[in-house]
Design an enzyme around this catalytic site. Structure first.
Site, mmCIF file in Angstrom:
data_model
loop_
_atom_site.group_PDB
_atom_site.id
_atom_site.type_symbol
_atom_site.label_atom_id
_atom_site.label_comp_id
_atom_site.label_asym_id
_atom_site.label_seq_id
_atom_site.Cartn_x
_atom_site.Cartn_y
_atom_site.Cartn_z
ATOM 1 C CE LYS A 1 66.255 37.021 31.048
ATOM 2 N NZ LYS A 1 66.399 38.081 30.188
ATOM 3 C CG HIS B 1 64.271 33.423 30.571
ATOM 4 N ND1 HIS B 1 63.360 33.977 31.225
ATOM 5 C CD2 HIS B 1 64.339 34.065 29.262
ATOM 6 C CE1 HIS B 1 62.543 34.586 30.625
ATOM 7 N NE2 HIS B 1 63.165 34.596 29.363
HETATM 8 P P1 NAD Z 1 74.553 37.666 25.614
HETATM 9 O O1 NAD Z 1 75.352 37.540 26.999
HETATM 10 O O2 NAD Z 1 74.485 36.193 24.736
HETATM 11 O O3 NAD Z 1 75.091 38.709 24.643
HETATM 12 C C1 NAD Z 1 75.211 39.814 25.060
HETATM 13 C C2 NAD Z 1 76.446 40.535 24.062
HETATM 14 O O4 NAD Z 1 76.255 41.722 24.634
HETATM 15 C C3 NAD Z 1 77.741 39.878 24.300
HETATM 16 O O5 NAD Z 1 78.298 39.726 23.167
HETATM 17 C C4 NAD Z 1 78.433 40.932 25.308
HETATM 18 O O6 NAD Z 1 79.813 40.983 24.972
HETATM 19 C C5 NAD Z 1 77.747 42.288 24.645
HETATM 20 N N1 NAD Z 1 78.097 43.591 25.511
HETATM 21 C C6 NAD Z 1 78.122 43.413 26.889
HETATM 22 N N2 NAD Z 1 78.317 44.780 27.403
HETATM 23 C C7 NAD Z 1 78.613 45.607 26.247
HETATM 24 C C8 NAD Z 1 78.547 46.901 25.879
HETATM 25 N N3 NAD Z 1 78.946 47.659 26.779
HETATM 26 N N4 NAD Z 1 78.469 47.576 24.777
HETATM 27 C C9 NAD Z 1 78.397 46.493 23.594
HETATM 28 N N5 NAD Z 1 78.188 45.344 23.921
HETATM 29 C C10 NAD Z 1 77.905 44.754 24.887
HETATM 30 O O7 NAD Z 1 72.958 37.893 25.915
HETATM 31 P P2 NAD Z 1 71.699 37.500 25.198
HETATM 32 O O8 NAD Z 1 70.970 36.197 25.565
HETATM 33 O O9 NAD Z 1 72.055 37.841 23.540
HETATM 34 O O10 NAD Z 1 70.841 38.826 25.405
HETATM 35 C C11 NAD Z 1 71.167 40.093 25.310
HETATM 36 C C12 NAD Z 1 70.129 41.000 26.107
HETATM 37 O O11 NAD Z 1 68.717 40.947 25.308
HETATM 38 C C13 NAD Z 1 69.801 40.680 27.493
HETATM 39 O O12 NAD Z 1 69.491 41.873 28.190
HETATM 40 C C14 NAD Z 1 68.513 40.241 27.530
HETATM 41 O O13 NAD Z 1 67.785 39.810 28.493
HETATM 42 C C15 NAD Z 1 67.910 40.747 26.265
HETATM 43 N N6 NAD Z 1 66.854 39.828 25.446
HETATM 44 C C16 NAD Z 1 65.666 40.434 25.063
HETATM 45 C C17 NAD Z 1 64.792 39.911 24.353
HETATM 46 C C18 NAD Z 1 63.706 40.872 23.756
HETATM 47 O O14 NAD Z 1 62.668 40.184 23.099
HETATM 48 N N7 NAD Z 1 63.879 42.155 24.244
HETATM 49 C C19 NAD Z 1 64.664 38.672 23.870
HETATM 50 C C20 NAD Z 1 65.932 37.923 24.377
HETATM 51 C C21 NAD Z 1 67.050 38.434 25.161
#
Ligand code: NAD
Length: 241
Positions: A134, A130
């Site tokens: 990440k 990734h």
């Molecule tokens: P990112 O860091 O770009 O975004 C995360 C967002 O969440 C940020 O804007 C951050 O400010 C916010 N955040 C942090 N703590 C918070 C809280 N307590 N309350 C509300 N918002 C909060 O990350 P990303 O790449 O967008 O990924 C987000 C999550 O999704 C990760 O856990 C990642 O592993 C997961 N993900 C899952 C899939 C899937 O298909 N299930 C795919 C991609 C990513």
């Protein structure tokens, strides 16, 4: 359908907002760290969470209190934390998926089948890569692939134990390695490798656009609003079970 989107400023949050616009869904509230989800819950039909694993517990408690269906895409929960959250999630209609892509859900099914056929005689390794930002490792998808391999090997081991396979004696599954690589802007690559003396089988999925996860999450949200309380995964949403 009106969606409360948690983690809206993140990479996935932005992709979900774009997917919702394409899929006749409305984001009724786009919230992020520091916002109060409770004040926005009344206006939504369903919650989608792509934030941080620290946020899932509080959001789920709110979903249960206010009886709102929820789609959880956030990964990185410790095993004991996840077990506690799953018990909570079962009180509302909930889709919880470490990966919302159709291709990866097919990879899950193919991995199960390959493990059933090849068993513990083939050295099995899970490799994921990734982007450099990440936070959790291994990925939720790699963790699910490992679970599937171990579940299937347990079935094989049980079958051997009861003599159904025609092979006598008990064999313990060997270790399964999980390798997490981080670098650049890789959206998400997963390989399951089965290696024996003389041959090697590799099952690989490569995501090149996080829109696939976002569209899957919106599809899950549309599906979950008409389900009974319980925890579902993407295989349920796609009718793969
Ligand atoms: P990112 O860091 O770009 O975004 C995360 C967002 O969440 C940020 O804007 C951050 O400010 C916010 N955040 C942090 N703590 C918070 C809280 N307590 N309350 C509300 N918002 C909060 O990350 P990303 O790449 O967008 O990924 C987000 C999550 O999704 C990760 O856990 C990642 O592993 C997961 N993900 C899952 C899939 C899937 O298909 N299930 C795919 C991609 C990513």
């Amino acid at each position: 359908m009106k969606i409360l989107l948690n983690g809206s400023k993140g990479r996935m949050g932005q992709a979900v907002a774009a997917a919702a616009a394409d899929m006749q869904a409305t984001i009724s509230a786009a919230i992020d760290a520091g916002d109060d989800a409770a004040t926005h819950l009344g206006a939504c039909d369903v919650i989608i969470d792509f934030s941080s694993h620290h946020a899932t517990g509080k959001l789920l408690e709110l979903a249960v209190t206010r009886r709102k269906p929820i789609v959880i895409g956030t990964t990185g929960h410790a095993a004991d934390e996840k077990a506690r959250l799953l018990a909570l999630a079962a009180q509302v209609p909930c889709v919880w998926a470490g990966n919302f892509s159709v291709g990866v859900n097919l990879l899950f099914a193919l991995t199960r089948r390959a493990t059933a056929v090849l068993g513990a005689d083939y050295d099995t390794e899970v490799i994921e890569m990734h982007h450099r930002f990440k936070k959790d490792a291994p990925s939720g998808t790699a963790a699910r692939l490992l679970e599937i391999i171990l579940e299937e090997r347990k079935l094989t081991a049980n079958a051997l134990k009861h003599g159904r396979s025609g092979i006598t004696g008990e064999r313990q599954p060997s270790e399964v390695g999980v390798h997490a690589l981080r670098g650049g802007d890789v959206v998400g690559d997963h390989t399951v490798l089965f290696a024996a003396l003389g041959e090697r089988l590799e099952l690989t999925h490569k995501a090149s656009d996080r829109g696939i996860f976002a569209r899957g999450a919106v599809r899950a949200a549309k599906w979950v609003v008409s389900q009974k309380p319980g925890v579902y995964d993407m295989q349920d949403v796609l009718g793969l079970k």
